[in-house]
Write a protein that holds these residues in place. Structure first.
Motif, PDB file in Angstrom:
ATOM      1  N   SER A  41     -22.600  -5.727  36.832  1.00 22.29           N
ATOM      2  CA  SER A  41     -22.074  -6.868  37.544  1.00 22.29           C
ATOM      3  C   SER A  41     -21.443  -6.163  39.006  1.00 22.29           C
ATOM      4  CB  SER A  41     -21.263  -7.651  36.931  1.00 22.29           C
ATOM      5  OG  SER A  41     -20.590  -8.618  37.794  1.00 22.29           O
ATOM      6  N   ASP A  42     -21.423  -6.861  40.084  1.00 24.83           N
ATOM      7  CA  ASP A  42     -20.820  -6.595  41.320  1.00 24.83           C
ATOM      8  C   ASP A  42     -19.336  -6.843  40.737  1.00 24.83           C
ATOM      9  OD1 ASP A  42     -23.165  -5.927  42.461  1.00 24.83           O
ATOM     10  OD2 ASP A  42     -23.516  -7.954  43.467  1.00 24.83           O
ATOM     11  N   LEU A  43     -18.535  -6.589  42.006  1.00 23.28           N
ATOM     12  CA  LEU A  43     -17.136  -6.905  41.797  1.00 23.28           C
ATOM     13  C   LEU A  43     -16.850  -8.318  42.275  1.00 23.28           C
ATOM     14  CD1 LEU A  43     -15.472  -4.033  43.964  1.00 23.28           C
ATOM     15  CD2 LEU A  43     -15.047  -4.495  41.415  1.00 23.28           C
ATOM     16  N   ALA A  44     -15.850  -8.863  41.750  1.00 17.65           N
ATOM     17  CA  ALA A  44     -15.243 -10.221  42.075  1.00 17.65           C
ATOM     18  C   ALA A  44     -14.791 -10.261  43.446  1.00 17.65           C
ATOM     19  CB  ALA A  44     -14.253 -10.644  41.134  1.00 17.65           C
ATOM     20  N   PRO A  45     -15.283 -10.991  44.350  1.00 20.02           N
ATOM     21  CA  PRO A  45     -14.898 -10.884  45.738  1.00 20.02           C
ATOM     22  C   PRO A  45     -13.246 -10.848  45.819  1.00 20.02           C
ATOM     23  CG  PRO A  45     -16.290 -12.660  45.707  1.00 20.02           C
ATOM     24  CD  PRO A  45     -16.159 -12.051  44.289  1.00 20.02           C
ATOM     25  N   THR A  46     -12.643 -11.489  44.955  1.00 15.79           N
ATOM     26  CA  THR A  46     -11.166 -11.395  44.786  1.00 15.79           C
ATOM     27  C   THR A  46     -10.544 -10.146  44.540  1.00 15.79           C
ATOM     28  OG1 THR A  46     -11.288 -12.667  42.902  1.00 15.79           O
ATOM     29  CG2 THR A  46     -10.408 -14.052  44.691  1.00 15.79           C
ATOM     30  N   ILE A  47     -11.346  -9.365  43.654  1.00 10.80           N
ATOM     31  CA  ILE A  47     -11.004  -7.949  43.474  1.00 10.80           C
ATOM     32  C   ILE A  47     -11.177  -7.127  44.651  1.00 10.80           C
ATOM     33  CG2 ILE A  47     -11.430  -5.995  42.114  1.00 10.80           C
ATOM     34  CD1 ILE A  47      -9.594  -8.033  40.320  1.00 10.80           C
ATOM     35  N   ARG A  48     -12.433  -7.134  45.218  1.00  6.85           N
ATOM     36  CA  ARG A  48     -12.687  -6.126  46.342  1.00  6.85           C
ATOM     37  C   ARG A  48     -11.719  -6.701  47.502  1.00  6.85           C
ATOM     38  NH1 ARG A  48     -17.267  -8.105  47.161  1.00  6.85           N
ATOM     39  NH2 ARG A  48     -18.485  -6.860  46.066  1.00  6.85           N
ATOM     40  N   ASN A  49     -11.348  -7.894  47.521  1.00  7.36           N
ATOM     41  CA  ASN A  49     -10.369  -8.147  48.947  1.00  7.36           C
ATOM     42  C   ASN A  49      -9.001  -7.695  48.515  1.00  7.36           C
ATOM     43  OD1 ASN A  49     -12.459  -9.517  50.123  1.00  7.36           O
ATOM     44  ND2 ASN A  49     -12.086 -11.554  49.264  1.00  7.36           N
ATOM     45  N   GLY A  50      -8.674  -7.806  47.199  1.00  2.57           N
ATOM     46  CA  GLY A  50      -7.260  -7.409  46.979  1.00  2.57           C
ATOM     47  C   GLY A  50      -7.137  -5.922  47.149  1.00  2.57           C
ATOM     48  N   ALA A  51      -8.350  -5.148  46.706  1.00  4.82           N
ATOM     49  CA  ALA A  51      -8.363  -3.695  46.991  1.00  4.82           C
ATOM     50  C   ALA A  51      -8.107  -3.136  48.453  1.00  4.82           C
ATOM     51  CB  ALA A  51      -9.175  -3.048  46.110  1.00  4.82           C
ATOM     52  N   ILE A  52      -8.940  -3.938  49.237  1.00  6.65           N
ATOM     53  CA  ILE A  52      -8.943  -3.575  50.576  1.00  6.65           C
ATOM     54  C   ILE A  52      -7.758  -3.968  51.042  1.00  6.65           C
ATOM     55  CG2 ILE A  52      -9.942  -4.157  52.816  1.00  6.65           C
ATOM     56  CD1 ILE A  52     -12.576  -4.744  51.142  1.00  6.65           C
ATOM     57  N   GLU A  53      -7.017  -4.957  50.725  1.00  5.82           N
ATOM     58  CA  GLU A  53      -5.769  -5.285  51.133  1.00  5.82           C
ATOM     59  C   GLU A  53      -4.620  -4.444  51.142  1.00  5.82           C
ATOM     60  OE1 GLU A  53      -2.678  -8.340  49.794  1.00  5.82           O
ATOM     61  OE2 GLU A  53      -3.714  -9.569  51.130  1.00  5.82           O
ATOM     62  N   ALA A  54      -4.791  -3.890  49.856  1.00  6.92           N
ATOM     63  CA  ALA A  54      -3.770  -2.957  49.417  1.00  6.92           C
ATOM     64  C   ALA A  54      -3.931  -1.409  50.052  1.00  6.92           C
ATOM     65  CB  ALA A  54      -4.024  -2.566  47.670  1.00  6.92           C
ATOM     66  N   ILE A  55      -4.998  -1.378  50.417  1.00  5.56           N
ATOM     67  CA  ILE A  55      -5.420  -0.003  51.163  1.00  5.56           C
ATOM     68  C   ILE A  55      -4.879  -0.207  52.400  1.00  5.56           C
ATOM     69  CG2 ILE A  55      -7.158   1.468  52.190  1.00  5.56           C
ATOM     70  CD1 ILE A  55      -8.748   0.946  49.529  1.00  5.56           C
ATOM     71  N   PHE A 287     -15.915 -16.570  39.099  1.00  2.00           N
ATOM     72  CA  PHE A 287     -16.542 -15.326  38.872  1.00  2.00           C
ATOM     73  C   PHE A 287     -16.923 -15.285  37.470  1.00  2.00           C
ATOM     74  CE2 PHE A 287     -16.397 -10.933  37.783  1.00  2.00           C
ATOM     75  CZ  PHE A 287     -17.394 -10.416  38.482  1.00  2.00           C
ATOM     76  N   GLU A 288     -15.673 -15.581  36.708  1.00  2.00           N
ATOM     77  CA  GLU A 288     -15.464 -15.408  35.288  1.00  2.00           C
ATOM     78  C   GLU A 288     -16.892 -16.321  34.628  1.00  2.00           C
ATOM     79  OE1 GLU A 288     -11.253 -14.448  36.331  1.00  2.00           O
ATOM     80  OE2 GLU A 288     -13.112 -15.659  37.191  1.00  2.00           O
ATOM     81  N   THR A 289     -16.926 -17.413  35.283  1.00  2.00           N
ATOM     82  CA  THR A 289     -17.897 -18.273  34.739  1.00  2.00           C
ATOM     83  C   THR A 289     -19.220 -17.849  34.828  1.00  2.00           C
ATOM     84  OG1 THR A 289     -16.668 -20.141  35.094  1.00  2.00           O
ATOM     85  CG2 THR A 289     -19.054 -20.642  34.957  1.00  2.00           C
ATOM     86  N   ARG A 290     -19.399 -17.471  36.117  1.00  2.00           N
ATOM     87  CA  ARG A 290     -20.934 -16.685  36.234  1.00  2.00           C
ATOM     88  C   ARG A 290     -21.224 -15.566  35.539  1.00  2.00           C
ATOM     89  NH1 ARG A 290     -19.260 -17.371  41.831  1.00  2.00           N
ATOM     90  NH2 ARG A 290     -18.690 -15.270  41.950  1.00  2.00           N
ATOM     91  N   LEU A 291     -20.167 -14.710  35.135  1.00  2.00           N
ATOM     92  CA  LEU A 291     -20.297 -13.714  34.171  1.00  2.00           C
ATOM     93  C   LEU A 291     -20.679 -14.076  32.872  1.00  2.00           C
ATOM     94  CD1 LEU A 291     -19.927 -10.485  34.663  1.00  2.00           C
ATOM     95  CD2 LEU A 291     -17.739 -10.562  33.796  1.00  2.00           C
ATOM     96  N   LYS A 292     -19.797 -15.075  32.460  1.00  2.00           N
ATOM     97  CA  LYS A 292     -20.060 -15.286  31.186  1.00  2.00           C
ATOM     98  C   LYS A 292     -21.504 -16.078  31.079  1.00  2.00           C
ATOM     99  CE  LYS A 292     -18.384 -18.487  27.454  1.00  2.00           C
ATOM    100  NZ  LYS A 292     -17.473 -19.263  26.848  1.00  2.00           N
ATOM    101  N   ASP A 293     -21.879 -16.760  32.114  1.00  2.00           N
ATOM    102  CA  ASP A 293     -23.137 -17.437  32.117  1.00  2.00           C
ATOM    103  C   ASP A 293     -24.291 -16.222  31.960  1.00  2.00           C
ATOM    104  OD1 ASP A 293     -22.159 -19.856  31.783  1.00  2.00           O
ATOM    105  OD2 ASP A 293     -22.408 -20.415  34.095  1.00  2.00           O
ATOM    106  N   ARG A 294     -24.061 -15.128  32.714  1.00  2.00           N
ATOM    107  CA  ARG A 294     -25.221 -14.186  32.832  1.00  2.00           C
ATOM    108  C   ARG A 294     -25.273 -13.523  31.512  1.00  2.00           C
ATOM    109  NH1 ARG A 294     -23.679  -9.505  37.087  1.00  2.00           N
ATOM    110  NH2 ARG A 294     -24.272 -11.282  38.396  1.00  2.00           N
TER     111      ARG A 294
END
Length: 396
Positions: A41-55, A287-294
């Motif tokens: 799977s790709d990253l959840a957008p919220t995870i990616r954005n949170g990491a970028i914000e922290a940096i 994101f969690e719903t899409r991951l579970k469906d996949r």
């Protein structure tokens, strides 16, 4: 030359299977790797954005040893919703993945000589960590009951030395989901026999075909004071490499975990902490719903292919992300040298004859099983399982 404790464990069987798959691929073999305990799977957008914000904010300093207060507050709210009980930040510890969380629990709960009940088949790390802590893992076979332990079987192996029982639902490797009646019975037994419960629910978000993940503390609130909840974001957000897990437990145990962790890893990665915190605050569950469906779609694809198996029963795959095959029906004969065949032989044949890598059940205390992941890309999954069926249907 080495410390004596190194004799108590060896490299993880799942890690060894991954290495074998990689070695085959590196040698030029067309290999389908069904060993992996993670979701493609790709990253959840919220995870990616949170990491970028922290940096961007330059978050490069220590947090509290067991995680930032903001993240622990957010996790306390999450666990409160999931269990229906109020949890506080001082009952939460953030760890470098669930594996470190479990290690912390073993080192702070288990005394030398204590026995810990670990139903088989089991994730290979459970008994290894018990031994490292000086304890003794006690196993019994759950195959006769669909890989779910019966309360009477647990009671049968309890001794005056028993300290705890490990509950892993949905199970790795079995995919079995414990029903509410079983969990309530285990809770009653733990109260009667003064046992700790180590409740690993890392695969909790993934249940299928009407099966439901139950939180033991929700079913039996009285057991909360002797329960450690172990969880992570490795599976639920497909973040295995980010190493963020957590514990929810009585305050006194969390304090001991904090002291231990201060001498091992200190705080988990601050960027990963902030990314998860951002997700908990901003995520909407899509994101969690899409991951579970996949994952559910991959499971259905895999079960369709595996339905062609002739002498191996269909796996239940009630939860998690693995097909666990019971090979006992094809492993009755012995080899020419008189040695009984085991799942090790099947795994070796699959890799040599079909270019498919799986994990032998011997890694999980079960020489008659094999674990195959369906977390990989669907086109690889279908091709790999077709090869598995072809080999197993002609197994001689």
């Amino acid at each position: 030359m080495l410390a004596q404790r190194t004799n108590l464990f060896k490299s993880s069987g799942t890690a060894a299977a991954r290495e074998a798959a990689k070695a085959a691929a590196d040698a030029g073999t067309d290999t389908v790797d069904l060993t992996v305990g993670e979701i493609w799977s790709d990253l959840a957008p919220t995870i990616r954005n949170g990491a970028i914000e922290a940096i961007r904010r330059g978050l490069n300093r220590y947090t509290d040893t067991v995680g930032s207060m903001e993240l622990r507050d957010a996790l306390a709210r999450k666990v409160s919703v999931e269990t229906g009980q109020l949890w506080r930040a001082d009952e939460i510890a953030v760890t470098s993945g669930a594996k470190q969380g479990l290690f912390n629990v073993a080192m702070t709960l288990i005394n030398p000589g204590d026995q810990v009940i670990v139903p088989a088949p089991y994730w290979t790390t459970f008994p290894a960590q018990v031994r490292i802590a000086g304890g003794m893992p006690v196993h019994f076979d759950t195959r006769p009951n669909g890989y779910v332990p019966r309360v009477e079987d647990i009671e049968r192996v309890i001794t005056p030395l028993t300290r705890a029982i490990v509950i892993n639902t949905p199970g790795n490797p079995s995919g079995a989901v414990y029903n509410a009646e079983t969990l309530a019975g285990i809770a009653r037994l733990s109260m009667e026999r003064d046992l700790w419960i180590i409740f690993d629910e890392c695969y909790g978000p993934f249940t299928h075909d009407g099966h439901r993940h139950h939180q033991i503390v929700s079913l039996s609130p009285d057991v909360r004071g002797r329960t450690v909840i172990v969880n992570s974001f490795s599976k639920s957000l497909a973040l295995t490499g980010w190493r963020i897990g957590y514990l929810a437990a009585p305050k006194e145990l969390i304090s001991a975990v904090k002291a231990l962790q201060s001498h091992t890893t200190s705080n988990p990665n601050v960027i990963a902490q902030h990314a998860v915190l951002h997700h908990l605050r901003e995520g909407d569950g899509a994101f969690e719903t899409r991951l579970k469906d996949r994952l559910a779609a991959a499971r259905q694809t895999g079960l369709s292919v595996l339905s062609e198996l002739q002498r191996v029963p269909m796996p239940g795959a009630q939860g998690g992300l693995y097909f666990y095959l019971d090979l006992s029906g094809i492993l009755q004969p012995t080899l020419g040298n008189g040695r009984a065949k085991t799942a090790d032989d099947v795994v070796a044949a699959l890799l040599a004859q079909a270019g498919v890598a799986g994990v032998s059940g011997t890694a999980f205390g079960d020489p008659m099983g094999i674990r195959l992941s369906y977390g990989i890309p669907p086109e690889q999954l279908e091709a790999g399982l077709e090869r598995v069926v072809r080999v197993l249907n002609t197994w001689n």
